[in-house]
Design a protein around this motif. Structure first.
Motif, PDB file in Angstrom:
ATOM      1  N   ILE A 198     -39.709  22.973   7.989  1.00  0.00           N
ATOM      2  CA  ILE A 198     -40.404  22.367   9.130  1.00  0.00           C
ATOM      3  C   ILE A 198     -39.927  23.008  10.430  1.00  0.00           C
ATOM      4  O   ILE A 198     -40.736  23.315  11.319  1.00  0.00           O
ATOM      5  N   LEU A 219     -47.501  21.301   7.742  1.00  0.00           N
ATOM      6  CA  LEU A 219     -46.472  20.312   8.049  1.00  0.00           C
ATOM      7  C   LEU A 219     -46.461  19.185   7.023  1.00  0.00           C
ATOM      8  O   LEU A 219     -45.400  18.729   6.591  1.00  0.00           O
ATOM      9  N   ARG A 224     -44.611  19.593   3.728  1.00  0.00           N
ATOM     10  CA  ARG A 224     -43.156  19.535   3.885  1.00  0.00           C
ATOM     11  C   ARG A 224     -42.681  18.120   4.209  1.00  0.00           C
ATOM     12  O   ARG A 224     -41.578  17.738   3.823  1.00  0.00           O
ATOM     13  N   THR A 247     -46.602  13.085  10.000  1.00  0.00           N
ATOM     14  CA  THR A 247     -47.123  14.443  10.194  1.00  0.00           C
ATOM     15  C   THR A 247     -47.818  14.564  11.546  1.00  0.00           C
ATOM     16  O   THR A 247     -47.683  15.581  12.242  1.00  0.00           O
TER      17      THR A 247
END
Length: 247
Positions: free
Chosen positions: A104, A145, A148, A163
């Protein structure tokens, strides 16, 4: 006449959409959105407008393709490759992201640096997110994103919230940084601009702005990249504290 026609056909065939988008990015970097015209593209690519219109319909499509290309490159988080590791396996853990949190941070930094490198990108991202969030750019960032975030163990009911918060921080902070970096404070370079801002803060009313005056000196010479990543770490720490993995 036949010879000229064959040459024209060969030029059209050799001119790919990828090369057109690459040239568009170059023009955007050099002169901004106003400098991206089909006339400028034809001059840069040494071709006729028909060859370009064969691949892209209009300027909006070209801007979208340029934005998507730069974003895709920024999101390419891969293990470091070295001559001794042709398969892409890192020689040491430090050479590649080794956890969802590290990935990230890598994704965030990739976007930060892309927005910093391409002055036009922040505006285009804002346009895409507000006018066409269903297009290709916003889902690409959200997916990168989100995968992850899921790998962090965040409960499914919080995936969208977490997110979204990450995405808003990354694009907002990176975009603001790029704007500040180019504002120039009336022609000042970055250090002069920061010094002038810090000086102005130090001269604020001490009763109304006690905190701002106290930290004004930290404005001078701070590292934008370091500050951005510190913000990412704060967000990630908050995620871990408020959205612990399901048992």
């Amino acid at each position: 006449m036949a010879t000229r026609t064959r040459r024209s056909q060969r030029r059209t065939e050799a001119l790919s959409r990828e090369r057109i988008v690459e040239a568009a990015v170059e023009l955007l970097d050099a002169a901004g959105e106003g400098g991206l015209t089909f006339r400028a593209l034809t001059e840069r690519l040494a071709t006729g407008p028909g060859a370009i219109y064969w691949h892209v319909e209009n300027k909006d499509e070209l801007l979208g393709a340029a934005t998507e290309t730069v974003v895709a490159a920024a999101l390419a988080v891969e293990p470091a490759r070295t001559p001794d590791s042709p398969t892409g396996a890192p020689d040491s853990p430090a050479e590649a992201p080794d956890s969802p949190r590290d990935e990230i941070r890598a994704v965030a930094l990739g976007l930060f640096e892309a927005i910093d490198e391409h002055p036009w990108l922040a505006t285009q991202l804002a346009t895409h997110l507000s006018r066409s969030p269903w297009g290709s750019v916003a889902p690409r960032i959200f997916e990168s994103l989100g995968r992850r975030v899921r790998a962090l163990g965040v409960p499914e009911g919080s995936w969208f919230l977490v997110t979204s918060a990450l995405m808003h921080y990354i694009l907002g902070a990176a975009g603001q940084n790029a704007t500040n970096a180019r504002a120039g404070g009336g022609g000042l370079d970055r250090d002069e601009f920061l010094d002038a801002t810090a000086t102005a803060w130090e001269e604020l009313d001490p009763d109304d702005y006690a905190f701002t005056r106290a930290v004004a000196y930290q404005m001078r010479g701070h590292d934008d990249r370091e500050q951005f990543l510190a913000g990412i770490d704060l967000v990630l720490t908050g995620i871990a504290a408020t959205h612990p993995p399901d048992a």
